[in-house]
Design a protein around this motif. Sequence first.
Motif, PDB file in Angstrom:
ATOM      1  N   VAL A   7       0.856  -1.193   0.000  1.00  0.00           N
ATOM      2  CA  VAL A   7       0.000   0.000   0.000  1.00  0.00           C
ATOM      3  C   VAL A   7       0.887   1.238   0.000  1.00  0.00           C
ATOM      4  CG1 VAL A   7      -1.730   1.334   1.258  1.00  0.00           C
ATOM      5  CG2 VAL A   7      -1.877  -1.167   1.207  1.00  0.00           C
ATOM      6  N   PHE A   8       0.599   2.185  -0.898  1.00  0.00           N
ATOM      7  CA  PHE A   8       1.320   3.459  -0.936  1.00  0.00           C
ATOM      8  C   PHE A   8       0.331   4.576  -0.648  1.00  0.00           C
ATOM      9  CE2 PHE A   8       3.147   7.249  -2.848  1.00  0.00           C
ATOM     10  CZ  PHE A   8       4.485   7.152  -2.502  1.00  0.00           C
ATOM     11  N   ASP A   9       0.653   5.424   0.305  1.00  0.00           N
ATOM     12  CA  ASP A   9      -0.255   6.480   0.755  1.00  0.00           C
ATOM     13  C   ASP A   9       0.151   7.825   0.153  1.00  0.00           C
ATOM     14  OD1 ASP A   9      -2.038   8.110   2.016  1.00  0.00           O
ATOM     15  OD2 ASP A   9      -1.273   7.791   4.044  1.00  0.00           O
ATOM     16  N   PHE A  10      -0.534   8.230  -0.918  1.00  0.00           N
ATOM     17  CA  PHE A  10      -0.255   9.520  -1.544  1.00  0.00           C
ATOM     18  C   PHE A  10      -0.678  10.688  -0.655  1.00  0.00           C
ATOM     19  CE2 PHE A  10      -0.447   6.743  -5.299  1.00  0.00           C
ATOM     20  CZ  PHE A  10       0.701   7.142  -5.971  1.00  0.00           C
ATOM     21  N   GLY A  11      -1.544  10.409   0.322  1.00  0.00           N
ATOM     22  CA  GLY A  11      -2.017  11.460   1.216  1.00  0.00           C
ATOM     23  C   GLY A  11      -1.197  11.623   2.473  1.00  0.00           C
ATOM     24  N   ASN A  12      -0.095  10.910   2.572  1.00  0.00           N
ATOM     25  CA  ASN A  12       0.762  10.978   3.750  1.00  0.00           C
ATOM     26  C   ASN A  12       1.300  12.405   3.924  1.00  0.00           C
ATOM     27  OD1 ASN A  12       2.662  10.735   5.762  1.00  0.00           O
ATOM     28  ND2 ASN A  12       3.731   8.998   4.850  1.00  0.00           N
ATOM     29  N   PRO A  13       0.970  13.066   5.032  1.00  0.00           N
ATOM     30  CA  PRO A  13       1.428  14.456   5.226  1.00  0.00           C
ATOM     31  C   PRO A  13       2.944  14.594   5.167  1.00  0.00           C
ATOM     32  CG  PRO A  13      -0.240  13.869   6.842  1.00  0.00           C
ATOM     33  CD  PRO A  13       0.145  12.597   6.148  1.00  0.00           C
ATOM     34  N   ALA A  14       3.679  13.538   5.516  1.00  0.00           N
ATOM     35  CA  ALA A  14       5.138  13.610   5.509  1.00  0.00           C
ATOM     36  C   ALA A  14       5.697  13.762   4.101  1.00  0.00           C
ATOM     37  CB  ALA A  14       5.722  12.362   6.176  1.00  0.00           C
ATOM     38  N   LEU A  15       4.910  13.415   3.078  1.00  0.00           N
ATOM     39  CA  LEU A  15       5.370  13.500   1.697  1.00  0.00           C
ATOM     40  C   LEU A  15       5.046  14.839   1.058  1.00  0.00           C
ATOM     41  CD1 LEU A  15       4.285   9.954   0.421  1.00  0.00           C
ATOM     42  CD2 LEU A  15       6.524  10.672   1.265  1.00  0.00           C
ATOM     43  N   LYS A  16       4.249  15.636   1.730  1.00  0.00           N
ATOM     44  CA  LYS A  16       3.812  16.900   1.148  1.00  0.00           C
ATOM     45  C   LYS A  16       4.707  18.052   1.585  1.00  0.00           C
ATOM     46  CE  LYS A  16      -1.018  15.598   0.504  1.00  0.00           C
ATOM     47  NZ  LYS A  16      -2.439  15.971   0.730  1.00  0.00           N
ATOM     48  N   GLY A  17       4.537  19.169   0.901  1.00  0.00           N
ATOM     49  CA  GLY A  17       5.290  20.366   1.242  1.00  0.00           C
ATOM     50  C   GLY A  17       6.699  20.398   0.691  1.00  0.00           C
ATOM     51  N   LYS A  18       7.020  19.466  -0.222  1.00  0.00           N
ATOM     52  CA  LYS A  18       8.377  19.400  -0.758  1.00  0.00           C
ATOM     53  C   LYS A  18       8.445  19.771  -2.243  1.00  0.00           C
ATOM     54  CE  LYS A  18       9.543  15.692   2.500  1.00  0.00           C
ATOM     55  NZ  LYS A  18      10.010  14.295   2.646  1.00  0.00           N
ATOM     56  N   GLY A  19       7.284  19.879  -2.888  1.00  0.00           N
ATOM     57  CA  GLY A  19       7.297  20.086  -4.324  1.00  0.00           C
ATOM     58  C   GLY A  19       7.543  21.518  -4.732  1.00  0.00           C
ATOM     59  N   GLY A  20       6.838  22.456  -4.161  1.00  0.00           N
ATOM     60  CA  GLY A  20       6.978  23.842  -4.555  1.00  0.00           C
ATOM     61  C   GLY A  20       5.907  24.676  -3.892  1.00  0.00           C
ATOM     62  N   LYS A  21       5.875  25.964  -4.200  1.00  0.00           N
ATOM     63  CA  LYS A  21       4.950  26.868  -3.542  1.00  0.00           C
ATOM     64  C   LYS A  21       3.554  26.810  -4.150  1.00  0.00           C
ATOM     65  CE  LYS A  21       8.565  29.959  -1.951  1.00  0.00           C
ATOM     66  NZ  LYS A  21       9.113  31.332  -1.916  1.00  0.00           N
ATOM     67  N   GLY A  22       3.385  26.113  -5.255  1.00  0.00           N
ATOM     68  CA  GLY A  22       2.080  26.007  -5.882  1.00  0.00           C
ATOM     69  C   GLY A  22       1.394  24.679  -5.659  1.00  0.00           C
TER      70      GLY A  22
END
Length: 262
Positions: free
Chosen positions: A77-92
């Motif tokens: 199972v891969f969790d795309f909604g994992n908060p730890a994975l967010k905030g790294k892509g960019g300001k948009g």
Amino acid sequence: MLFTPLIAAAILASTSLAAPTMTYSKNATTATSTTSIAPPPATSTTSSSTLDITQQLFLADTAVDRFALLPQDSQFVFDFGNPALKGKGGKGGDLIAANRKTFPALVGTGSGMAVGFLGPCGFNTPHVHPRGTELQIVTSGRLVTEMLPENGVFTNNNAAEGRRVITNTVNTFQMTPFYQGSIHTQFNPDCTPVTFVAGFNHEDFGTGQAADELFAMSPDVVSAAFGQAIDGADVAKFKGAIPTSIALGVEQCLQQCGIAKR
């Protein structure tokens, strides 16, 4: 049939080669075969403890062996909604990729996937996927997409009209393809977030932001590529201003959504 001495000798010789050696024990009542067997080929002495799980999965002899290396059901199972994975892509927004490194269960499937979360006026800058074709479906909101195929694809098949740029507005639950190696981009023209899912036909599809890669070259190369449009002395300024992933953009959307320019 008459056996000549030569034929008889040949038969005896072949029989003695094929027959197993027999040994007897004093207390044994039957003979025991000790036919010798060639030893198995030497195997690598590399310890599996020095390899990460993805490498071990690649070296597994069979699919059965791969499953043995993933004993926990949760490893599938891969969790795309994992908060730890967010905030790294960019300001948009964020672009979260499941490939064979981030999700080892994909090894052997020839498939990968990404989920994009674009904020208001979010802009996924022009990029390419060097090893995979992307099938992108919008699951909420809408996207304006553009794709440039390879050299020789012209508007109305007329070289005088210039390169063909395939432009679409992709609404919720609509899909569009981005072919392997083609430069493409996505933009959220609205003031509400957009989510899209992208499937790939490769476990390591990769991504290269076109502008970032171009301006990473030496100033002389960049100047030559643009002719007189950019002076070599100004290349460093452009390098520092180019986002490497998702960025806020497009004047009209920023004004409409009340987002201040940086």
